[in-house]
Design an enzyme around this catalytic site. Structure first.
Site, mmCIF file in Angstrom:
data_model
loop_
_atom_site.group_PDB
_atom_site.id
_atom_site.type_symbol
_atom_site.label_atom_id
_atom_site.label_comp_id
_atom_site.label_asym_id
_atom_site.label_seq_id
_atom_site.Cartn_x
_atom_site.Cartn_y
_atom_site.Cartn_z
ATOM 1 N NE ARG A 181 -5.933 -5.720 -52.706
ATOM 2 C CZ ARG A 181 -5.908 -5.390 -51.417
ATOM 3 N NH1 ARG A 181 -5.234 -4.333 -51.019
ATOM 4 N NH2 ARG A 181 -6.546 -6.102 -50.522
ATOM 5 C CE LYS B 139 -12.364 -5.822 -52.198
ATOM 6 N NZ LYS B 139 -11.746 -6.018 -50.870
ATOM 7 C CG ASN B 140 -15.158 -6.319 -49.160
ATOM 8 O OD1 ASN B 140 -14.139 -6.804 -49.654
ATOM 9 N ND2 ASN B 140 -15.261 -5.038 -48.872
ATOM 10 C CG ASP C 289 -7.318 -5.941 -31.164
ATOM 11 O OD1 ASP C 289 -7.391 -5.501 -32.338
ATOM 12 O OD2 ASP C 289 -8.019 -5.485 -30.244
ATOM 13 C CG ASP D 103 -14.902 -0.105 -48.280
ATOM 14 O OD1 ASP D 103 -15.285 -1.288 -48.308
ATOM 15 O OD2 ASP D 103 -13.984 0.299 -47.553
ATOM 16 C CB CYS E 12 -6.090 -0.766 -48.577
ATOM 17 S SG CYS E 12 -6.498 -1.255 -50.255
ATOM 18 N NE ARG F 47 -7.553 -2.532 -42.860
ATOM 19 C CZ ARG F 47 -7.961 -2.892 -44.089
ATOM 20 N NH1 ARG F 47 -7.154 -2.734 -45.133
ATOM 21 N NH2 ARG F 47 -9.149 -3.433 -44.285
ATOM 22 N N PRO F 48 -5.188 -3.702 -36.729
ATOM 23 C CG PRO F 48 -5.852 -3.156 -34.562
ATOM 24 C CD PRO F 48 -5.669 -2.561 -35.925
#
Ligand code: EPZ
Length: 420
Positions: free
Chosen positions: A399, A23-24, A125, A307, A117, A122-123
């Site tokens: 997901r 998926k990633n 920046d 994960d 999630c 979870r910025p």
């Protein structure tokens, strides 16, 4: 109405499963296809809700994108749009990866912040800071983000303040068709980064150093298309391996290389599993009782993957002796600890560390998924628990897993998914 995964545990797992594309890796490749002037075909793509969201985002941009079985077919549009809807952006974290390719191709993009999630703050920046250094201007208006680069993006030398996977992918996607050379220092080294660089290379990009902390990109005017098979999903493989460790039995995972998830296999071996590593196949067997493994700390690749932390925890609920899993990446990685406790496991959560001193006989319980990997971890724990477990809000699991119940049914697991 919610989706419920019902599991009847206490049966060992036996058999063989094929590991799908990651998926990633698929998600950044789908974002990258915005840069391609010709058709893209991705193979062995699992039917995931996050993939469907990516295809919807591509269609919002005017790109023809559809999944047919395990193939995703993308035909770039002539006239692309540059606006991404708040509704779609909020559905997953990986929607942030569309900013750079649209900005690079169109000279502008507007979107909202991504979803994803709830693992802690979870910025984005680093994504935005890097794009600014490459010539983008950034404005916010009514919680929408407006990025402009009317003269295109300019290569730059940039040091990431932390090896963010997503930010490394954003800056690769920004650099591949930028003017001049980009050098990224402190880049993430995950296999999915290497896979993205390989795909961009097949499409005509010029990238060296992916998989190391310094990546060099020579910008090219545009990208062709490609037919490409992404790497295997190391977290799905870790899920199957931890499930076999938890429930016992003997399982073979095909189409995956052991080195992709070596830290997970090493800890399971230390806990008492037998692991056989072959070219594109791994077999795990657990016959005797598991034992505790002491402290396991997650980290960026090639350390133990964050994960897989809840997945390993679910297996270690069955172990005699103490274990502690410390997540150094996300502060709220172990929302599933509540469900473990409901099953009778002896666990204690302290900040981002989960202490396990179980060895207890766990039993079925009514539980609720709160994120993707936590939901999968509850399913693993339920496979080893005696009796019935219900996992509400099981949509989180879809997901990242095309059909978890079928995956485990192939191995003798007793599972069904239904709506209530
Ligand atoms: C990717 O998320 C994965 N998602 C995650 O998998 C994975 O857990 C994570 O990498 C770490 O390996 C996808 O690839 C779609 P990060 P990402 O940017 O890119 C901080 C799953 O279950 N950070 O490496 O969002 C951030 O807050 C998902 O499949 C900043 O501070 O992860 C976090 O603490 C969950 N600023 C740390 O870096 C930024 O601009 C690592 O995040 C970006 C990140």
């Amino acid at each position: 109405m919610t989706e419920i995964l019902e599991i009847w545990g206490g049966h060992p797992l036996c058999g063989t499963v094929k590991i799908p594309s990651a998926k990633n890796s698929v998600l950044p490749l789908l974002a990258a296809s915005v840069l391609c002037q010709e058709k893209v075909c991705l193979e062995k793509v699992p039917d995931l809700s996050d993939v469907q969201v990516s295809l919807a985002l591509l269609r919002e941009l005017g790109v023809s994108a559809r999944q047919s079985g395990d193939r995703v077919l993308i035909t770039p549009g002539r006239q692309l749009k540059s606006s991404l809807s708040t509704e779609m952006m909020h559905k997953m974290r990986a929607s942030v990866l569309f900013l750079a390719p649209v900005l690079s191709r169109m000279g502008s993009v507007d979107a909202s912040l991504p979803g994803g999630c709830k693992l802690g703050a979870r910025p984005i920046d680093i994504h935005l800071d890097g794009l600014e250094k490459m010539g983008a201007s950034i404005h916010w208006h009514e919680e929408r983000l407006y990025l402009r680069a009317p003269h295109g993006l300019q290569g730059a030398e940039y040091t990431l303040r932390c090896p963010s996977v997503g930010a490394t992918e954003t800056l690769l996607l920004a650099a591949v068709c930028a003017r001049g050379t980009t050098i990224l220092h402190g880049a993430a080294r995950e296999p999915e980064i290497t896979d993205l660089a390989k795909f961009l290379g097949v499409c005509g990009g010029r990238i060296t150093g992916a998989g190391t902390e310094t990546i060099r990109v020579e910008g090219v005017p545009s990208l062709f298309g490609a037919t490409y098979t992404p790497i295997a999903d190391r977290i799905v493989a870790a899920t199957v391996a931890c499930a076999c460790a938890a429930a016992g039995g003997c399982v073979t995972m095909q189409d995956v290389r052991a080195e992709l998830f070596a830290p997970v296999l090493d800890v399971l071996e230390k806990a008492g599993c037998n692991i056989r590593r072959e070219e594109e196949r791994v077999t795990i067997e657990r016959r005797d009782l598991l034992h505790g493994v002491g402290l396991v700390e997650t980290g960026t690749y090639p350390e133990f993957p964050t994960d897989a932390a809840p997945l390993l925890a679910a297996a270690l609920l069955q172990a005699n002796g103490e274990s502690c899993i410390q997540d150094t990446i996300f502060p709220k990685r172990f929302a599933c600890a509540e469900g473990f406790g409901a099953m009778g496991a002896r666990v204690r959560l302290q900040d981002a560390a989960l202490y396990i001193n179980s060895g207890a006989i766990t039993h079925g319980a009514m539980t609720c998924a709160q994120d993707l990997r936590g939901g999968a971890a509850l399913a693993i724990a339920a496979l080893a628990a005696t009796g019935k477990t219900e996992i509400r809000d099981a949509f989180y699991i879809k997901r990242g897993y095309a059909d978890l119940k079928s995956l485990f049914r192939q191995l003798g697991g007793k599972m069904r998914m239904f709506k209530k």
